[in-house]
Design a protein around this motif. Structure first.
Motif, short mmCIF file in Angstrom:
data_model
loop_
_atom_site.label_atom_id
_atom_site.label_comp_id
_atom_site.label_asym_id
_atom_site.label_seq_id
_atom_site.Cartn_x
_atom_site.Cartn_y
_atom_site.Cartn_z
N ARG A 1 3.94 7.88 -6.14
CA ARG A 1 4.79 9.06 -6.24
C ARG A 1 5.73 9.22 -5.06
NH1 ARG A 1 0.95 12.14 -9.52
NH2 ARG A 1 -0.09 13.01 -7.73
N LEU A 2 5.60 8.38 -4.05
CA LEU A 2 6.48 8.46 -2.89
C LEU A 2 7.87 7.97 -3.29
CD1 LEU A 2 5.40 9.38 -0.18
CD2 LEU A 2 5.29 7.01 0.54
N PRO B 1 0.83 -1.20 0.00
CA PRO B 1 0.00 0.00 0.00
C PRO B 1 0.86 1.25 0.00
CG PRO B 1 0.09 -0.92 2.20
CD PRO B 1 0.98 -1.77 1.35
N PRO C 1 1.92 4.77 -2.12
CA PRO C 1 1.57 5.64 -3.25
C PRO C 1 2.72 5.68 -4.25
CG PRO C 1 1.30 6.77 -1.14
CD PRO C 1 1.97 5.48 -0.85
#
Lengths: 276, 283
Positions: free
Chosen positions: A95-96, A91, A93
């Motif tokens: 773009r992290l 889980p 994101p």
């Protein structure tokens, strides 16, 4: 103190579908067990129940000596910070950056100002790289997660839990996207983490050979129930074939032949000293 | 035949789409509701093309040409434009101060008590409902009404416009921020909450990375709307381009009005470019 216990637990989802029935399972502190079984057996739900992500519909859960669902909000949050869950699909994101995704493992213990400051300048890039190095991913520490392959991202999810250094590691099919060599390395890293810090480890695995190789105790599940719960040495090939009978094919595994997998003789129940 | 062979064939699943009836019903309801609404709104587009009307509109528009370029008017226009930009920017900044905390409070995917559900779920749900109520009240009253109220308290000038924008746009931004944060993949936030992360941790490490672009683009769009709204509020004395426009219209100076309209166009184009740059930086 640091064990996990389910007593007669069952779970019925909000849509009325029953996922687990009458599960009784006890892990001592520092114990390592693998949960195996066909798809839809309830392995993921079991992990979510133990990780206080779902509340049992019947029965009770004890983490240490405490029932998390009787605790107050603050105590529950402190308890959750000590549980690390490896999700099957991480889980994270896209773009992290990898370093941020790994450092997020300690959000449960960091004060908020530290969490926010770490977004500007990573608070502990060295710690993040150490965790990634154990999964052969140290060179990607400053990459963005959407540059990674599915297998690499899954290892970032494992690295996050290694960095969290929880007392309880719950892994839900943690290596499903990895090739056999990396799957072996990654399960080994989880086992080593449990060994080094006395963390209790429960992993649901689709690959039976990995379960046989790394875990001293196996729990077989089918149809939301526990079919067997034994030391690995006492699990027979007939029990395994029976467990997967409905799949109508060979045992799922990473390697070539499950029965050819060498069972290391040195797999014994490892416990933290003084933690009986 | 199957029974003689000793096997039972699975009944074939009928291929009638089970969703078809719902969709057909929705379509009929939409038409039945929309038709009287158009009738109520006196929607008669063909009247536009009636012979007399085209000429009247044409004459009205012809009065706007050519755009005025008198130097002293342009100086006035420059000052009014700066004032409008200042009203819009200050209004949005204040609106953010209102919207951000309320949005964080109202976002369901940041509520740890919903997991399980755990302790404090009743209180959490009550706070979320109350916050949504506040956001609704803030944005239900048009900014022009707030401006009329604040002009009475603060006197004529930009201050009233700024406050009116802060209140209404705070409500709008808060509501849409909440919805953006709740849409998309909320699993990452839930995973962090399940590992003991506080609300702000889950916001900054899980929700913002995947929604920052959308939040920024909506905020810039609202700034653009604030520019237009500050013009409308100018008509009731809240300063800026609107007040100038009001004066030009009252003096029946179409050339000045069209220059002002061209300035609006320029401002919208600037806002568009800003939005594009911000989205590129965040992507």
């Amino acid at each position: 103190m640091s064990g996990l216990r389910l007593e007669g637990a069952g779970l019925v989802h909000a849509n009325g579908k029953r996922a687990l029935r009458n599960i009784s399972l006890a892990l001592e502190g520092g114990e390592r067990i693998a949960v195996i079984g066909p798809s839809g057996a309830g392995k993921t739900t079991l992990v979510r129940l133990l990780g206080t992500s779902l509340r049992p519909s019947e029965g009770r859960l004890f983490i240490g000596d405490a029932d998390p669902w009787q605790a107050g909000a603050r105590a529950l949050r402190r308890l959750r910070a000590r549980i690390g869950v490896v999700h099957q699909s991480p889980p994270i994101p896209p773009r992290l950056r990898v370093v941020t995704a790994v450092l997020a493992g300690r959000l449960g213990t960091w004060p908020t100002w530290k969490a926010l400051a770490s977004l500007l300048v990573p608070d502990d890039a060295a710690g993040a790289r150490d965790a990634l190095d154990r999964l052969d991913l140290g060179d990607r520490v400053f990459d963005r997660c959407d540059r990674l392959s599915g297998g690499q991202l899954q290892r970032v999810g494992i690295a996050r839990v290694l960095y969290q250094r929880p007392a309880f590691i719950l892994a839900d099919e943690p290596v499903s996207a990895l090739d056999p060599a990396l799957a072996d390395l990654s399960v080994g890293a989880l086992v080593a983490e449990s060994d080094a810090h006395g963390a209790t480890l429960l992993a649901s695995l689709h690959a039976v050979d990995l379960a046989l190789k790394w875990f001293p105790r196996l729990v077989g599940m089918r149809g939301g129930e526990i079919v067997f719960d034994r030391p690995t040495a006492a699990v027979t090939s007939a029990m395994l074939h029976d467990l997967y009978a409905t799949e109508g094919r060979a045992l799922p595994q990473q390697g070539v032949d499950v029965l050819a997998v060498e069972r290391p003789a040195n797999v014994v129940m490892l416990k933290r000293p003084g933690c009986q | 035949m199957n029974t003689t062979a000793g096997t039972v064939a699975a009944p074939a699943i009928p291929l009638r789409d089970p969703a078809a009836r719902t969709r057909a019903t929705a379509l009929v309801v939409a038409v039945v509701v929309l038709w009287p609404l158009l009738w109520l709104a006196e929607f008669k587009p063909w009247q536009l093309f009636a012979s007399g009307n085209l000429q009247v509109m044409g004459n009205f528009l012809a009065g706007f040409l050519p755009p005025s370029t008198a130097p002293d008017f342009l100086a006035l226009l420059w000052k009014a434009t700066l004032e409008t930009l200042a009203i819009a920017t200050a209004g949005i900044a204040l609106a953010l101060v209102v919207a951000v905390p309320l949005a964080i409070l109202a976002t369901r995917s940041l509520a740890v008590s919903r997991i399980g559900p755990g302790p404090g779920r009743g209180a959490g749900a009550a706070v979320r409902t109350a916050t949504r109520g506040v956001l609704t009240v803030l944005r239900a009253i048009p900014e022009i009404v707030w401006a009329l109220v604040f002009v009475r308290a603060l006197g004529l000038g930009p201050g009233a416009g700024v406050l009116a924008l802060a209140v209404t746009y705070g409500g709008m931004l808060g509501k849409v921020y909440t919805e953006i944060l709740e849409s998309g993949d909320t699993r990452s936030a839930r995973a962090l909450l399940e590992a003991g992360s506080p609300r702000l941790g889950a916001l900054f490490y899980a929700l913002l990375p995947s929604t920052a672009q959308e939040l920024a683009s909506y905020t810039v769009y609202r700034w653009e709307c604030a520019v237009r709204a500050s013009v409308v509020m100018g008509f009731v004395g809240a300063g800026g381009l609107g007040q100038l426009m009001d004066q030009s219209m009252k003096m029946l100076n179409g050339g000045e009005a069209s220059t002002i309209l061209l300035t609006f166009l320029g401002l919208v184009i600037v806002a568009d470019a800003m939005s594009a740059v911000i989205r590129r930086v965040l992507s």
